[in-house]
Design a protein around this motif. Structure first.
Motif, mmCIF file in Angstrom:
data_model
loop_
_atom_site.group_PDB
_atom_site.id
_atom_site.type_symbol
_atom_site.label_atom_id
_atom_site.label_comp_id
_atom_site.label_asym_id
_atom_site.label_seq_id
_atom_site.Cartn_x
_atom_site.Cartn_y
_atom_site.Cartn_z
ATOM 1 N N VAL A 4 0.875 -1.179 0.000
ATOM 2 C CA VAL A 4 0.000 0.000 0.000
ATOM 3 C C VAL A 4 0.901 1.213 0.000
ATOM 4 O O VAL A 4 1.704 1.409 0.919
ATOM 5 C CB VAL A 4 -0.920 -0.003 1.237
ATOM 6 N N ARG A 5 0.792 2.034 -1.034
ATOM 7 C CA ARG A 5 1.754 3.106 -1.248
ATOM 8 C C ARG A 5 1.077 4.453 -1.478
ATOM 9 O O ARG A 5 -0.009 4.530 -2.037
ATOM 10 C CB ARG A 5 2.620 2.800 -2.481
ATOM 11 N N VAL A 6 1.757 5.493 -1.007
ATOM 12 C CA VAL A 6 1.485 6.874 -1.422
ATOM 13 C C VAL A 6 2.640 7.255 -2.325
ATOM 14 O O VAL A 6 3.794 7.023 -1.969
ATOM 15 C CB VAL A 6 1.399 7.820 -0.212
ATOM 16 N N ALA A 139 -9.876 -2.851 -2.491
ATOM 17 C CA ALA A 139 -8.792 -2.475 -3.402
ATOM 18 C C ALA A 139 -7.749 -3.582 -3.494
ATOM 19 O O ALA A 139 -7.246 -3.889 -4.584
ATOM 20 C CB ALA A 139 -8.154 -1.168 -2.946
ATOM 21 N N LYS A 140 -7.408 -4.198 -2.371
ATOM 22 C CA LYS A 140 -6.433 -5.290 -2.399
ATOM 23 C C LYS A 140 -6.959 -6.475 -3.196
ATOM 24 O O LYS A 140 -6.208 -7.116 -3.946
ATOM 25 C CB LYS A 140 -6.079 -5.718 -0.976
ATOM 26 N N GLN A 141 -8.232 -6.766 -3.042
ATOM 27 C CA GLN A 141 -8.827 -7.850 -3.822
ATOM 28 C C GLN A 141 -8.754 -7.550 -5.310
ATOM 29 O O GLN A 141 -8.442 -8.427 -6.124
ATOM 30 C CB GLN A 141 -10.275 -8.068 -3.393
ATOM 31 N N ALA A 163 -3.838 4.956 10.761
ATOM 32 C CA ALA A 163 -4.289 3.584 10.985
ATOM 33 C C ALA A 163 -3.172 2.569 10.774
ATOM 34 O O ALA A 163 -3.396 1.366 10.968
ATOM 35 C CB ALA A 163 -5.462 3.271 10.057
ATOM 36 N N GLY A 164 -1.985 3.036 10.389
ATOM 37 C CA GLY A 164 -0.856 2.141 10.189
ATOM 38 C C GLY A 164 -0.977 1.245 8.972
ATOM 39 O O GLY A 164 -0.413 0.145 8.947
ATOM 40 N N LEU A 165 -1.661 1.703 7.939
ATOM 41 C CA LEU A 165 -1.975 0.855 6.792
ATOM 42 C C LEU A 165 -1.130 1.129 5.557
ATOM 43 O O LEU A 165 -1.353 0.513 4.512
ATOM 44 C CB LEU A 165 -3.470 1.007 6.444
ATOM 45 N N ILE A 166 -0.169 2.051 5.654
ATOM 46 C CA ILE A 166 0.650 2.419 4.487
ATOM 47 C C ILE A 166 2.056 1.845 4.654
ATOM 48 O O ILE A 166 2.652 1.905 5.723
ATOM 49 C CB ILE A 166 0.693 3.947 4.326
ATOM 50 N N ASP A 167 2.586 1.290 3.558
ATOM 51 C CA ASP A 167 3.915 0.678 3.560
ATOM 52 C C ASP A 167 5.020 1.626 3.110
ATOM 53 O O ASP A 167 6.155 1.526 3.586
ATOM 54 C CB ASP A 167 3.930 -0.556 2.645
ATOM 55 N N SER A 168 4.722 2.530 2.188
ATOM 56 C CA SER A 168 5.758 3.453 1.715
ATOM 57 C C SER A 168 5.134 4.762 1.268
ATOM 58 O O SER A 168 3.962 4.823 0.882
ATOM 59 C CB SER A 168 6.583 2.844 0.574
#
Length: 214
Positions: A4-6, A139-141, A163-168
Motif C-alpha cells: 500500500v503506497r502513497v 482495493a487489495k482484492q 491507521a498504520g496501513l501504508i507501507d511506503s
C-alpha cells in the motif's frame, strides 16, 4: 508482495499538499497547482493525458514510478470532485474526462451510496461507504499481486497513515510556500509509525523523498 503506497504526493515547503477553497475552477485549491509544477512538465504527465512531449530526467523518473505497478487506487471524496453532500445526480464523473489516468479499479470514499461508473481505459469508480478499511480490502482484492495506491487527498492519506496501513511514501517537496491550505503532517509521527528515509534526490523543481516502513 502487494504494498500500500502513497506516491508522487507533492508538499509545499510549509507542509501543505493542497490549497484552500477547492472548487470547480481550482481542483487543487487556490495555488495548489504550484506544488505540482515539477510533474506537469514531465514526459510521464504528458503521457498520462495522451499527449507527447515533456521532459525526461529525475522528475520524470519519480513521476513515472508514482503510477507504476498499481492494480487499484483509493481516493477521498474531495479528490474525486467538488460535489459535497448527497449525490444529486450522476452527472459528475470526476475531474479527468472520459478516460481518467488510473486505468484500474478506483475506490472513492464517501458517506453516500452511488452506483459504480465505468469509464474508458479500464477505470471503474466504485463508491465505498464503509470506511477506509473496507475500501482497502476491496482495493487489495482488485489489485491482486499489484500494489494499491492511496491517491489522496490529504485527509485520506492522513487517515491511512494514522491507521498504520501504508507501507511506503514517495513525496515531492516543492520549492514554494503556500502559507495556508491542507496540512499533511500535524499529529503524524513518521518515525513512531516505523518510517525512515530510504531514498532522496533533489532537482531544480523538487526534492524527492521516499519513506519506507521497516
Amino acid at each position: 508482495m502487494s504494498k500500500v503506497r502513497v506516491a508522487g504526493f507533492s508538499i509545499s515547503l510549509d507542509g501543505f499538499s493542497a490549497g484552500i477553497e477547492q472548487s470547480l475552477n481550482d481542483p487543487l485549491g487556490k495555488r495548489g497547482t504550484e506544488i505540482f509544477q515539477w510533474f506537469f512538465r514531465t514526459k510521464s504527465f504528458c503521457a498520462m493525458h495522451g499527449n507527447g512531449g515533456g521532459v525526461g530526467g529525475t522528475d520524470d523518473d519519480f513521476g513515472r514510478r508514482a503510477m507504476e505497478n498499481f492494480g487499484a487506487f483509493i481516493l477521498g471524496r474531495n479528490m474525486f470532485g467538488p460535489v459535497r453532500g448527497p449525490w444529486q445526480d450522476d452527472s459528475w464523473k470526476g475531474w479527468w474526462g472520459a478516460n481518467p489516468p488510473y486505468h484500474a479499479p478506483t475506490f472513492v470514499l464517501t458517506h453516500y451510496e452511488r452506483e459504480p461508473i465505468v469509464m474508458e481505459g479500464g477505470t471503474t469508480f466504485y463508491f465505498v461507504t464503509g470506511g477506509i478499511e473496507e475500501a482497502l480490502k476491496l482495493a487489495k482484492q482488485a489489485a491482486g499481486d499489484k500494489d494499491v495506491k492511496i491517491g489522496g487527498g490529504v485527509s485520506t492519506v492522513r487517515q491511512y497513515l494514522q491507521a498504520g496501513l501504508i507501507d511506503s511514501l514517495q513525496f515531492a517537496l516543492a520549492p514554494v510556500a503556500l502559507g495556508q491550505g491542507e496540512a499533511l503532517f500535524p499529529g503524524i509521527d513518521l518515525p513512531a509509525l516505523g518510517f525512515s528515509v530510504t531514498e532522496h534526490e533533489a532537482t531544480e523543481h523538487a526534492t524527492h523523498v521516499v519513506f519506507t516502513k521497516s
